[in-house]
Design a protein around this motif. Structure first.
Motif, short mmCIF file in Angstrom:
data_model
loop_
_atom_site.label_atom_id
_atom_site.label_comp_id
_atom_site.label_asym_id
_atom_site.label_seq_id
_atom_site.Cartn_x
_atom_site.Cartn_y
_atom_site.Cartn_z
N MET B 1 -56.99 109.69 -109.77
CA MET B 1 -56.16 108.87 -108.91
C MET B 1 -55.82 107.55 -109.60
SD MET B 1 -57.39 107.03 -105.39
CE MET B 1 -57.06 105.28 -105.50
N ALA B 2 -54.54 107.20 -109.51
CA ALA B 2 -54.13 105.92 -110.09
C ALA B 2 -54.56 104.78 -109.18
CB ALA B 2 -52.62 105.89 -110.27
N ALA B 3 -54.94 103.67 -109.79
CA ALA B 3 -55.45 102.56 -108.99
C ALA B 3 -54.33 101.81 -108.29
CB ALA B 3 -56.20 101.59 -109.90
N GLN B 4 -54.67 101.14 -107.23
CA GLN B 4 -53.77 100.16 -106.62
C GLN B 4 -54.00 98.85 -107.34
OE1 GLN B 4 -52.96 99.27 -102.54
NE2 GLN B 4 -53.91 101.16 -101.83
N THR B 5 -52.92 98.26 -107.84
CA THR B 5 -53.04 96.96 -108.49
C THR B 5 -52.35 95.92 -107.62
OG1 THR B 5 -52.87 98.16 -110.55
CG2 THR B 5 -52.76 95.80 -110.70
N LEU B 6 -53.14 94.99 -107.09
CA LEU B 6 -52.62 94.02 -106.13
C LEU B 6 -52.76 92.61 -106.67
CD1 LEU B 6 -55.13 95.02 -103.35
CD2 LEU B 6 -52.83 95.91 -103.43
N VAL B 7 -51.77 91.77 -106.37
CA VAL B 7 -51.94 90.35 -106.63
C VAL B 7 -52.02 89.63 -105.28
CG1 VAL B 7 -49.44 89.88 -106.86
CG2 VAL B 7 -51.09 88.32 -107.90
N VAL B 8 -53.02 88.75 -105.17
CA VAL B 8 -53.17 87.94 -103.96
C VAL B 8 -52.66 86.55 -104.29
CG1 VAL B 8 -54.79 86.97 -102.29
CG2 VAL B 8 -55.12 89.29 -103.14
N THR B 9 -51.64 86.12 -103.55
CA THR B 9 -50.98 84.88 -103.95
C THR B 9 -50.60 84.03 -102.74
OG1 THR B 9 -49.19 84.02 -105.32
CG2 THR B 9 -48.71 86.01 -104.08
N SER B 10 -50.15 82.81 -103.01
CA SER B 10 -49.70 81.90 -101.95
C SER B 10 -48.85 80.83 -102.59
CB SER B 10 -50.89 81.24 -101.26
OG SER B 10 -51.45 80.25 -102.10
N GLY B 11 -48.09 80.12 -101.78
CA GLY B 11 -47.32 79.01 -102.33
C GLY B 11 -48.17 77.76 -102.40
N LYS B 12 -48.88 77.50 -101.33
CA LYS B 12 -49.68 76.29 -101.23
C LYS B 12 -51.12 76.61 -101.62
CE LYS B 12 -50.66 72.82 -97.66
NZ LYS B 12 -52.13 73.03 -97.56
N GLY B 13 -51.78 75.65 -102.19
CA GLY B 13 -53.18 75.83 -102.54
C GLY B 13 -54.07 75.67 -101.32
N GLY B 14 -55.29 76.18 -101.41
CA GLY B 14 -56.26 75.95 -100.35
C GLY B 14 -56.04 76.74 -99.08
N VAL B 15 -55.27 77.83 -99.15
CA VAL B 15 -55.05 78.62 -97.94
C VAL B 15 -56.01 79.80 -97.83
CG1 VAL B 15 -52.62 77.96 -97.75
CG2 VAL B 15 -53.23 80.05 -98.99
N GLY B 16 -56.80 80.03 -98.89
CA GLY B 16 -57.83 81.07 -98.80
C GLY B 16 -57.60 82.30 -99.67
N LYS B 17 -56.89 82.12 -100.78
CA LYS B 17 -56.66 83.26 -101.68
C LYS B 17 -57.96 83.81 -102.23
CE LYS B 17 -54.08 81.10 -104.53
NZ LYS B 17 -53.87 79.94 -103.67
N THR B 18 -58.79 82.94 -102.77
CA THR B 18 -60.02 83.39 -103.42
C THR B 18 -60.96 84.04 -102.41
OG1 THR B 18 -59.74 81.67 -105.07
CG2 THR B 18 -61.91 82.67 -104.92
N THR B 19 -61.08 83.46 -101.24
CA THR B 19 -61.88 84.05 -100.16
C THR B 19 -61.36 85.45 -99.84
OG1 THR B 19 -62.14 81.84 -99.26
CG2 THR B 19 -62.71 83.66 -97.80
N THR B 20 -60.04 85.59 -99.79
CA THR B 20 -59.42 86.88 -99.50
C THR B 20 -59.76 87.90 -100.59
OG1 THR B 20 -57.62 85.78 -98.34
CG2 THR B 20 -57.20 88.03 -99.10
N VAL B 21 -59.61 87.50 -101.84
CA VAL B 21 -59.90 88.43 -102.96
C VAL B 21 -61.36 88.86 -102.91
CG1 VAL B 21 -60.10 88.58 -105.48
CG2 VAL B 21 -58.08 87.54 -104.46
N ALA B 22 -62.26 87.90 -102.73
CA ALA B 22 -63.70 88.21 -102.71
C ALA B 22 -64.05 89.17 -101.58
CB ALA B 22 -64.50 86.90 -102.58
N ASN B 23 -63.51 88.91 -100.42
CA ASN B 23 -63.85 89.74 -99.26
C ASN B 23 -63.20 91.12 -99.30
OD1 ASN B 23 -65.61 88.38 -97.08
ND2 ASN B 23 -64.28 86.74 -97.80
N LEU B 24 -61.94 91.18 -99.72
CA LEU B 24 -61.28 92.49 -99.80
C LEU B 24 -61.95 93.35 -100.86
CD1 LEU B 24 -57.45 91.74 -99.45
CD2 LEU B 24 -59.06 92.56 -97.72
N GLY B 25 -62.26 92.73 -102.00
CA GLY B 25 -62.92 93.47 -103.08
C GLY B 25 -64.27 94.00 -102.64
N THR B 26 -65.02 93.15 -101.96
CA THR B 26 -66.35 93.55 -101.48
C THR B 26 -66.23 94.66 -100.45
OG1 THR B 26 -67.09 91.29 -101.87
CG2 THR B 26 -68.51 92.67 -100.50
#
Lengths: 89, 263
Positions: B1-26
């Motif tokens: 199976m081919a992987a899903q490759t996702l980018v998690v992004t935002s325009g403004k900083g501090g909206v929770g990108k890193t939290t989102t990546v950590a939690n979705l990955g986990t």
């Protein structure tokens, strides 16, 4: 209860204000039209209309309006007089 | 199976990108999938601390790209989940240390051996963001319900589309249901109608996030965490599971009313 009534009569919630302001901001961001371009559009409209009617140049307003699934260009012009044989010209 | 490759992004900083990546990955790794998280915010790395892996870093993304190490050497295994790895960002390098082509090549290599590759992008519309999205097939745009965050999200959506990345979904983070009910915060429906991209999930505002970040343990590990549950639902939707969008507001008076009267 009093608070609910106060809320009810409050002019407008801040969420509604935010939504309305953002609507305008996003529309302008997406169109990416500079004030200079707006001015050019306005002058062209004046030129075209002036061939057929006498208009009040000072009153012309050109703006965008956002509908559900469209963006419209709205222009308001005061007409002083229509040239009688404009169509024949 | 081919992987899903996702980018998690935002325009403004501090909206929770890193939290989102950590939690979705986990959440995805908890389901047994092989997941790699890439911190592409070069110069400002943060995913490692949010995941609690900061003291294990030897090599980073730039080291891989420059050929100083093999990919596996820079991949740090999660403390709890053995199918979850992160590739940390370099902290001392400038944002242009990695080119879009290099990023694309790395994502392709990782996609061959994993189920999910999730890229934590820098905020904004600078080159760092363009590098981060180069290898992705899908984008998740994170915003909070604030005018500045939504406006900047709209800019980013425009840029993603201009780069022909059209599979874009919206995550609304830090929604305060009480404020929405009082009319002091835009609702999910308001934000979706302004940005006009499909919604993939809503995450409630909660002080839990601060505690989780302090500890370096993502909230999907905490049973009964509403934030954790919200991220688990998003992960399930990414995974193609049919989880209806019963966002936080649906607990409100109006929807109860609607449910009773079948509206």
């Amino acid at each position: 209860m009093l608070k609910t009534i106060q809320n009810f009569f409050r002019q407008r919630s801040s969420a509604d204000t935010a939504k309305q302001r953002l609507g305008v901001v996003l529309m302008h961001d997406r169109l990416d039209i500079s004030p200079q371009l707006m001015e050019a559009i306005k002058n062209d409209i004046i030129d075209v209309l002036s061939r057929y009617m006498e208009i009040d140049r000072g009153t012309i307003k050109v703006d965008f309006e956002k509908g559900k699934d469209y963006t419209a260009l709205i222009s308001n012009v005061h007409i002083k007089r229509v040239y009688r044989n404009a169509a024949a010209m | 199976m081919a992987a899903q490759t996702l980018v998690v992004t935002s325009g403004k900083g501090g909206v929770g990108k890193t939290t989102t990546v950590a939690n979705l990955g986990t959440a995805l790794a908890k389901k047994g999938y092989k997941v790699v998280l890439i911190d592409a915010d070069i110069g400002l790395r943060n995913l490692d601390v949010v995941m609690g892996l900061e003291n294990r870093i030897v090599y980073n993304l730039v080291d891989i790209v420059e050929g100083k190490c093999r990919i596996e050497q820079a991949m740090i295994r999660d403390r709890k989940l053995k199918t979850l790895h992160i590739i940390p960002a370099a902290q001392t390098r400038d944002k242009d240390a990695v080119s879009p082509e290099q990023m694309k090549a790395l994502c392709e290599q990782l996609a061959a051996e994993n189920d999910y590759v999730i890229i934590d992008s820098p905020a904004g519309i600078e080159r760092g963001f363009k590098n981060a999205m180069a290898g992705a097939q899908k984008a998740l745009v994170v915003t909070t319900p604030e005018v500045s965050a939504i406006r900047d999200a709209d800019r980013v959506i425009g840029l993603l589309e201009a780069h022909l990345l059209k599979d874009i979904h919206l995550i609304i983070n830090r929604l305060n249901v009480k404020m929405v009910k009082k009319g002091d915060m835009m609702s999910t429906a308001d934000i979706v109608s302004l940005l006009s991209i499909p919604l993939i999930g809503v995450v409630p505002e909660s002080s839990e996030v601060v505690v989780s970040t302090n500890r370096g343990v993502p909230l999907v590990h905490e049973r009964g965490s509403r934030v954790g549950q919200a991220f688990e639902k998003i992960a399930a939707r990414l995974n193609g599971e049919n989880i209806p969008l019963d966002d936080e507001e649906e607990n409100g008076f109006l929807s109860r009313f609607k449910r009773i009267f079948g509206g």
